[in-house]
Design a protein around this motif. Structure first.
Motif, short mmCIF file in Angstrom:
data_model
loop_
_atom_site.label_atom_id
_atom_site.label_comp_id
_atom_site.label_asym_id
_atom_site.label_seq_id
_atom_site.Cartn_x
_atom_site.Cartn_y
_atom_site.Cartn_z
N PHE A 1 4.70 7.86 -3.31
CA PHE A 1 3.48 7.47 -2.58
C PHE A 1 2.48 8.61 -2.58
CE2 PHE A 1 1.15 7.86 1.45
CZ PHE A 1 0.25 6.83 1.26
N GLU B 1 -8.79 4.06 2.46
CA GLU B 1 -8.61 3.34 1.19
C GLU B 1 -7.47 2.33 1.26
OE1 GLU B 1 -8.05 6.36 -1.74
OE2 GLU B 1 -10.11 7.12 -1.57
N ILE B 2 -6.41 2.66 1.98
CA ILE B 2 -5.26 1.75 2.03
C ILE B 2 -5.30 0.83 3.25
CG2 ILE B 2 -3.83 3.35 0.70
CD1 ILE B 2 -2.38 4.08 3.27
N CYS C 1 -6.99 13.28 3.91
CA CYS C 1 -6.01 12.32 4.44
C CYS C 1 -6.71 11.12 5.07
CB CYS C 1 -5.10 13.01 5.45
SG CYS C 1 -3.93 14.19 4.72
N ILE D 1 -8.00 8.75 2.36
CA ILE D 1 -6.91 7.94 1.78
C ILE D 1 -6.48 6.86 2.76
CG2 ILE D 1 -4.49 8.02 1.04
CD1 ILE D 1 -5.13 10.82 -0.11
N LYS E 1 0.80 -1.22 0.00
CA LYS E 1 0.00 0.00 0.00
C LYS E 1 0.83 1.27 0.00
CE LYS E 1 -3.87 -2.27 0.13
NZ LYS E 1 -4.74 -2.30 -1.06
N LEU E 2 2.01 1.23 0.61
CA LEU E 2 2.86 2.43 0.66
C LEU E 2 3.96 2.41 -0.38
CD1 LEU E 2 3.29 2.76 4.55
CD2 LEU E 2 1.47 3.69 3.10
N LEU F 1 -1.96 8.94 8.68
CA LEU F 1 -1.46 8.97 7.31
C LEU F 1 -0.25 9.90 7.21
CD1 LEU F 1 -2.17 7.90 4.37
CD2 LEU F 1 -2.92 10.25 3.98
N ARG G 1 0.86 9.09 -5.96
CA ARG G 1 -0.04 7.97 -6.27
C ARG G 1 -1.31 8.05 -5.42
NH1 ARG G 1 3.42 4.58 -5.41
NH2 ARG G 1 2.85 3.85 -3.32
N ALA G 2 -1.16 8.31 -4.13
CA ALA G 2 -2.31 8.29 -3.21
C ALA G 2 -3.25 9.47 -3.43
CB ALA G 2 -1.81 8.28 -1.76
#
Length: 239
Positions: free
Chosen positions: A150, A102-103, A96, A99, A27-28, A131, A153-154
């Motif tokens: 990251f 989401e991860i 934040c 996100i 995820k990261l 986050l 992308r995030a």
């Protein structure tokens, strides 16, 4: 003094630390060499120190700088005000937290039983802070390139959204307050002055954590809008 009870919300398995490292890599986008940094970023203050707060301080500044640079390069036609509004929308605690969900941060958050019962694992404020702490941990363990990759992308799906200026100032201010668990802004008509054909309305706006704002306008709605606009300038300056 006894150590606080630890309740780890994370994937079960023969080696929980390996599951955590695998999650971070997926995820990261980074396999942590120093596992303690990752664990610290996911540890709530209910378990004492070390916890995510120091890494959050670092990650908040890193996210701000990287996001500001990206917006500066991407939106070349925006003036300072437009960039500022995009920036605050992009790095808001609400964004934040979304996100983080989401991860799957909430499944790996480390906290004691009472904090979990109080809903800390689903708090926008806490998830947003964690986050940012993970961003700080990424920088320390993986360096700037990993961290920038990251963040890009995030946050990518949020970069093309309309700037917050498209919303009415009163709506913006109310969303800002609610995202931080504050009471909604309170507007009070203080007085009315001027002749009947050309009145002036004077409104006082109260917002938790800030001095009251007093503004005026040719209508009550106009005065409230101007008060909200001034309050937004204050909260952005204080961010």
């Amino acid at each position: 003094m006894t150590e606080p009870e630890r309740s780890f919300v994370q994937d079960p398995g023969p080696d929980g630390s390996c599951a955590l490292l695998a999650w971070a890599e997926d995820k990261l986008g980074h396999r942590f060499a120093d596992r303690t940094l990752l664990e610290e970023a996911l540890t709530h203050r209910s378990l004492g120190s070390p916890n995510y707060e120091r890494l959050e301080f670092l990650g908040d500044r890193l996210l701000g700088a990287i996001a500001a640079l990206h917006l500066f390069r991407k939106f070349r036609d925006d003036d300072e005000g437009g960039l500022t509004r995009r920036y605050h929308q992009l790095v808001s605690g609400q964004t934040c937290a979304a996100i983080a969900r989401e991860i799957g941060v909430h499944r790996h958050l480390r906290l004691n039983q009472q904090a979990r019962a109080d809903g800390a694992a689903d708090s926008d404020n806490i998830l947003g802070d964690v986050l940012e702490a993970l961003i700080g941990a990424l920088w320390l363990d993986g360096g700037p390139d990993i961290t920038k990759a990251f963040i890009h992308r995030a946050f990518e799906s949020r970069l093309g959204t309309a700037p917050a200026a498209a919303k009415h100032p009163k709506s913006q201010l109310q969303e800002w307050a609610l995202a931080r668990g504050l009471r909604p802004p309170a507007y009070e008509l203080v007085s009315r002055s001027g002749p009947h054909h050309s009145p002036r309305f004077h409104v006082r706006l109260a917002l938790d954590g800030f001095e009251p704002v007093v503004s005026s306008g040719s209508s009550k709605q106009e005065a409230e809008t101007e008060a909200a606009r001034r309050a937004l300038a204050r909260v952005w300056d204080a961010a």
